[in-house]
Design a protein around this motif. Structure first.
Motif, PDB file in Angstrom:
ATOM      1  N   LYS A 207       0.838  -1.221   0.000  1.00  0.00           N
ATOM      2  CA  LYS A 207       0.000   0.000   0.000  1.00  0.00           C
ATOM      3  C   LYS A 207       0.862   1.256   0.000  1.00  0.00           C
ATOM      4  O   LYS A 207       0.621   2.198   0.756  1.00  0.00           O
ATOM      5  N   ASP A 208       1.892   1.222  -0.813  1.00  0.00           N
ATOM      6  CA  ASP A 208       2.836   2.339  -0.904  1.00  0.00           C
ATOM      7  C   ASP A 208       2.173   3.484  -1.694  1.00  0.00           C
ATOM      8  O   ASP A 208       1.990   3.387  -2.908  1.00  0.00           O
ATOM      9  N   GLU A 209       1.830   4.551  -0.982  1.00  0.00           N
ATOM     10  CA  GLU A 209       1.024   5.605  -1.626  1.00  0.00           C
ATOM     11  C   GLU A 209       1.770   6.352  -2.727  1.00  0.00           C
ATOM     12  O   GLU A 209       1.178   6.766  -3.715  1.00  0.00           O
ATOM     13  N   LYS A 210       3.070   6.484  -2.538  1.00  0.00           N
ATOM     14  CA  LYS A 210       3.832   7.234  -3.560  1.00  0.00           C
ATOM     15  C   LYS A 210       3.890   6.469  -4.884  1.00  0.00           C
ATOM     16  O   LYS A 210       3.939   7.070  -5.951  1.00  0.00           O
ATOM     17  N   ILE A 211       3.892   5.161  -4.794  1.00  0.00           N
ATOM     18  CA  ILE A 211       3.876   4.357  -6.028  1.00  0.00           C
ATOM     19  C   ILE A 211       2.519   4.520  -6.709  1.00  0.00           C
ATOM     20  O   ILE A 211       2.434   4.684  -7.924  1.00  0.00           O
ATOM     21  N   LEU A 212       1.458   4.526  -5.916  1.00  0.00           N
ATOM     22  CA  LEU A 212       0.113   4.707  -6.485  1.00  0.00           C
ATOM     23  C   LEU A 212       0.033   6.019  -7.256  1.00  0.00           C
ATOM     24  O   LEU A 212      -0.499   6.080  -8.367  1.00  0.00           O
ATOM     25  N   GLU A 213       0.606   7.084  -6.636  1.00  0.00           N
ATOM     26  CA  GLU A 213       0.563   8.406  -7.277  1.00  0.00           C
ATOM     27  C   GLU A 213       1.308   8.409  -8.611  1.00  0.00           C
ATOM     28  O   GLU A 213       0.990   9.151  -9.519  1.00  0.00           O
ATOM     29  N   GLN A 214       2.346   7.571  -8.697  1.00  0.00           N
ATOM     30  CA  GLN A 214       3.183   7.588  -9.910  1.00  0.00           C
ATOM     31  C   GLN A 214       2.587   6.781 -11.061  1.00  0.00           C
ATOM     32  O   GLN A 214       3.037   6.880 -12.189  1.00  0.00           O
ATOM     33  N   MET A 215       1.589   5.958 -10.734  1.00  0.00           N
ATOM     34  CA  MET A 215       1.051   5.086 -11.788  1.00  0.00           C
ATOM     35  C   MET A 215      -0.173   5.710 -12.446  1.00  0.00           C
ATOM     36  O   MET A 215      -1.006   6.300 -11.774  1.00  0.00           O
ATOM     37  N   LYS A 216      -0.264   5.524 -13.758  1.00  0.00           N
ATOM     38  CA  LYS A 216      -1.421   6.084 -14.483  1.00  0.00           C
ATOM     39  C   LYS A 216      -2.648   5.209 -14.223  1.00  0.00           C
ATOM     40  O   LYS A 216      -3.718   5.704 -13.937  1.00  0.00           O
ATOM     41  N   ALA A 217      -2.441   3.895 -14.348  1.00  0.00           N
ATOM     42  CA  ALA A 217      -3.570   2.960 -14.127  1.00  0.00           C
ATOM     43  C   ALA A 217      -3.232   2.076 -12.932  1.00  0.00           C
ATOM     44  O   ALA A 217      -2.241   1.355 -12.962  1.00  0.00           O
ATOM     45  N   VAL A 218      -4.047   2.200 -11.868  1.00  0.00           N
ATOM     46  CA  VAL A 218      -3.785   1.399 -10.665  1.00  0.00           C
ATOM     47  C   VAL A 218      -4.831   0.287 -10.568  1.00  0.00           C
ATOM     48  O   VAL A 218      -6.027   0.565 -10.489  1.00  0.00           O
ATOM     49  N   ILE A 225      -5.371  -8.020  -0.989  1.00  0.00           N
ATOM     50  CA  ILE A 225      -4.785  -7.526   0.260  1.00  0.00           C
ATOM     51  C   ILE A 225      -5.570  -8.072   1.445  1.00  0.00           C
ATOM     52  O   ILE A 225      -5.004  -8.579   2.415  1.00  0.00           O
ATOM     53  N   LYS A 226      -6.882  -8.012   1.333  1.00  0.00           N
ATOM     54  CA  LYS A 226      -7.733  -8.476   2.447  1.00  0.00           C
ATOM     55  C   LYS A 226      -7.494  -9.964   2.723  1.00  0.00           C
ATOM     56  O   LYS A 226      -7.370 -10.390   3.875  1.00  0.00           O
ATOM     57  N   GLU A 227      -7.400 -10.740   1.655  1.00  0.00           N
ATOM     58  CA  GLU A 227      -7.173 -12.187   1.822  1.00  0.00           C
ATOM     59  C   GLU A 227      -5.865 -12.456   2.560  1.00  0.00           C
ATOM     60  O   GLU A 227      -5.809 -13.267   3.478  1.00  0.00           O
ATOM     61  N   LEU A 228      -4.816 -11.729   2.159  1.00  0.00           N
ATOM     62  CA  LEU A 228      -3.511 -11.929   2.818  1.00  0.00           C
ATOM     63  C   LEU A 228      -3.571 -11.494   4.276  1.00  0.00           C
ATOM     64  O   LEU A 228      -3.039 -12.166   5.163  1.00  0.00           O
ATOM     65  N   GLU A 229      -4.219 -10.353   4.515  1.00  0.00           N
ATOM     66  CA  GLU A 229      -4.277  -9.815   5.884  1.00  0.00           C
ATOM     67  C   GLU A 229      -5.077 -10.749   6.798  1.00  0.00           C
ATOM     68  O   GLU A 229      -4.702 -10.964   7.946  1.00  0.00           O
ATOM     69  N   ASP A 230      -6.149 -11.337   6.255  1.00  0.00           N
ATOM     70  CA  ASP A 230      -6.931 -12.294   7.047  1.00  0.00           C
ATOM     71  C   ASP A 230      -6.100 -13.543   7.330  1.00  0.00           C
ATOM     72  O   ASP A 230      -6.074 -14.059   8.435  1.00  0.00           O
ATOM     73  N   ARG A 231      -5.416 -14.008   6.306  1.00  0.00           N
ATOM     74  CA  ARG A 231      -4.654 -15.261   6.426  1.00  0.00           C
ATOM     75  C   ARG A 231      -3.497 -15.110   7.449  1.00  0.00           C
ATOM     76  O   ARG A 231      -3.238 -15.991   8.249  1.00  0.00           O
ATOM     77  N   PHE A 232      -2.808 -13.968   7.414  1.00  0.00           N
ATOM     78  CA  PHE A 232      -1.643 -13.778   8.288  1.00  0.00           C
ATOM     79  C   PHE A 232      -1.975 -12.983   9.555  1.00  0.00           C
ATOM     80  O   PHE A 232      -1.106 -12.772  10.392  1.00  0.00           O
ATOM     81  N   ASP A 233      -3.196 -12.492   9.633  1.00  0.00           N
ATOM     82  CA  ASP A 233      -3.632 -11.685  10.761  1.00  0.00           C
ATOM     83  C   ASP A 233      -2.668 -10.520  11.021  1.00  0.00           C
ATOM     84  O   ASP A 233      -2.225 -10.275  12.152  1.00  0.00           O
ATOM     85  N   ASP A 235      -1.056  -6.626   8.826  1.00  0.00           N
ATOM     86  CA  ASP A 235      -1.204  -5.825   7.604  1.00  0.00           C
ATOM     87  C   ASP A 235      -0.119  -6.226   6.603  1.00  0.00           C
ATOM     88  O   ASP A 235       0.934  -6.731   7.002  1.00  0.00           O
ATOM     89  N   THR A 236      -0.405  -5.997   5.333  1.00  0.00           N
ATOM     90  CA  THR A 236       0.494  -6.536   4.297  1.00  0.00           C
ATOM     91  C   THR A 236       1.905  -5.937   4.390  1.00  0.00           C
ATOM     92  O   THR A 236       2.888  -6.619   4.103  1.00  0.00           O
ATOM     93  N   GLU A 237       2.008  -4.680   4.790  1.00  0.00           N
ATOM     94  CA  GLU A 237       3.345  -4.073   4.884  1.00  0.00           C
ATOM     95  C   GLU A 237       4.186  -4.838   5.909  1.00  0.00           C
ATOM     96  O   GLU A 237       5.358  -5.169   5.668  1.00  0.00           O
ATOM     97  N   SER A 238       3.545  -5.160   7.062  1.00  0.00           N
ATOM     98  CA  SER A 238       4.280  -5.903   8.099  1.00  0.00           C
ATOM     99  C   SER A 238       4.585  -7.325   7.655  1.00  0.00           C
ATOM    100  O   SER A 238       5.662  -7.855   7.944  1.00  0.00           O
TER     101      SER A 238
END
Ligand code: BGO
Length: 267
Positions: A207-218, A225-233, A235-238
């Motif tokens: 969820k790197d916001e600066k990368i999102l800003e740099q991309m034309k189509a996100v 993300i939700k699936e991974l976060e549920d599975r590992f309990d 957040d994806t960054e951690s």
């Protein structure tokens, strides 16, 4: 043909010492466009057509500081022909955190483990062949201060740049994280070059916001993300950060043997 080699590394890894030794008086110092961060570029001694760009010292490619933003943007947008990643051999654990990310950029990488003169005194041993295998890039040892091994490191970086064969990271995240990375890669359009897709996919999952800003189509990856976060309990960054540290621990266990002598300061 002009070749550009970027010097990357943590602050205090010896980047300035190496840059000065490799370029001598043949340097241009200014600022990066729009920011008061120093930009240093120089011609590699002994080569007409090879420039060395000394990127600001950073700890990570997740840009929180101005230095991290500048270094990352350069690596993503300008695409140097090779990266010479300098690592402080006396502080290898912390330094490898950046290196694992640099390996994901799709750019040829050579790692120079610096301060080998200090390691000789402390008795610490770094098995560079094993390190090279674990990371997936060539590794050499240098002492930037004493000038030891630096010519060989630079020559190898030039050869790598000319071959243009990007580093292929050997590190794999947990199977489910890898699946998510490849699903995100598939969603990235032609805007992102093939060799950069893994890097962008990981940053989007973080969820790197600066990368999102740099991309034309996100692409919308909220479900992944939700699936991974549920599975590992977590957040994806951690999740991704923790996995990097696990990988680094496994590298250290296999590649570094601590000496018995007391650690000396770098001088
Ligand atoms: C000081 N060996 C040793 N022993 N030291 C090294 C080596 C090496 O191979 N390479 C660099 N250093 P920078 P960044 C210092 O300045 O190049 C030393 O941030 C001091 N200064 O000399 O600046 C280098 O550009 C007083 O040390 O790194 C420097 O990446 C006492 O590592 C430091 C002791 O190098 C950082 C050291 C007033």
């Amino acid at each position: 043909m002009a070749v550009k080699i970027a010097l990357t590394g943590n602050p205090n890894s010896g980047k300035t010492t190496l840059f000065n030794a490799l370029t001598g008086s043949n340097q241009f110092v200014g600022n990066w466009p729009g920011v008061t961060v120093e930009k240093k570029e120089g011609k590699l001694k002994g080569y007409q057509e090879v420039s060395i760009i000394d990127l600001p010292g950073i700890y990570s490619l997740s840009p929180y500081t101005l230095e991290e933003v500048v270094s990352r943007n350069y690596l993503i947008s300008e695409r140097p022909d090779a990266i010479l990643n300098i690592v402080d051999g006396t502080n290898i654990e912390r330094n490898l955190y950046l290196s694992t990310q640099i390996m994901e950029l799709g750019i040829p990488v050579i790692m120079a483990v610096n301060m080998v003169d200090v390691l000789e005194k402390t008795g610490d041993v770094i098995h560079i062949d094993k390190l090279a295998k674990k990371l997936g890039c060539e590794v050499v040892t240098i002492s930037a201060l004493k000038g030891k091994g630096i010519r060989e490191a630079a020559d190898k970086a030039v050869k790598l740049a000319e071959k243009k064969r990007a580093a292929v990271p050997v590190h794999e995240f947990h199977q489910e994280v890898e699946q998510a990375i490849s699903s995100v890669e598939d969603l990235l359009g032609g805007e992102i070059p093939e060799e950069q897709k893994r890097f962008f996919a990981i940053k989007l999952l973080e969820k790197d916001e600066k990368i999102l800003e740099q991309m034309k189509a996100v692409p919308d990856i909220s479900k992944l993300i939700k699936e991974l976060e549920d599975r590992f309990d977590d957040d994806t960054e951690s999740i991704i950060t923790n996995e990097r540290y696990e990988y680094i621990s496994s590298i250290l266990g296999e590649c570094v043997k601590k000496g018995r002598k007391e650690k000396l300061t770098a001088s």
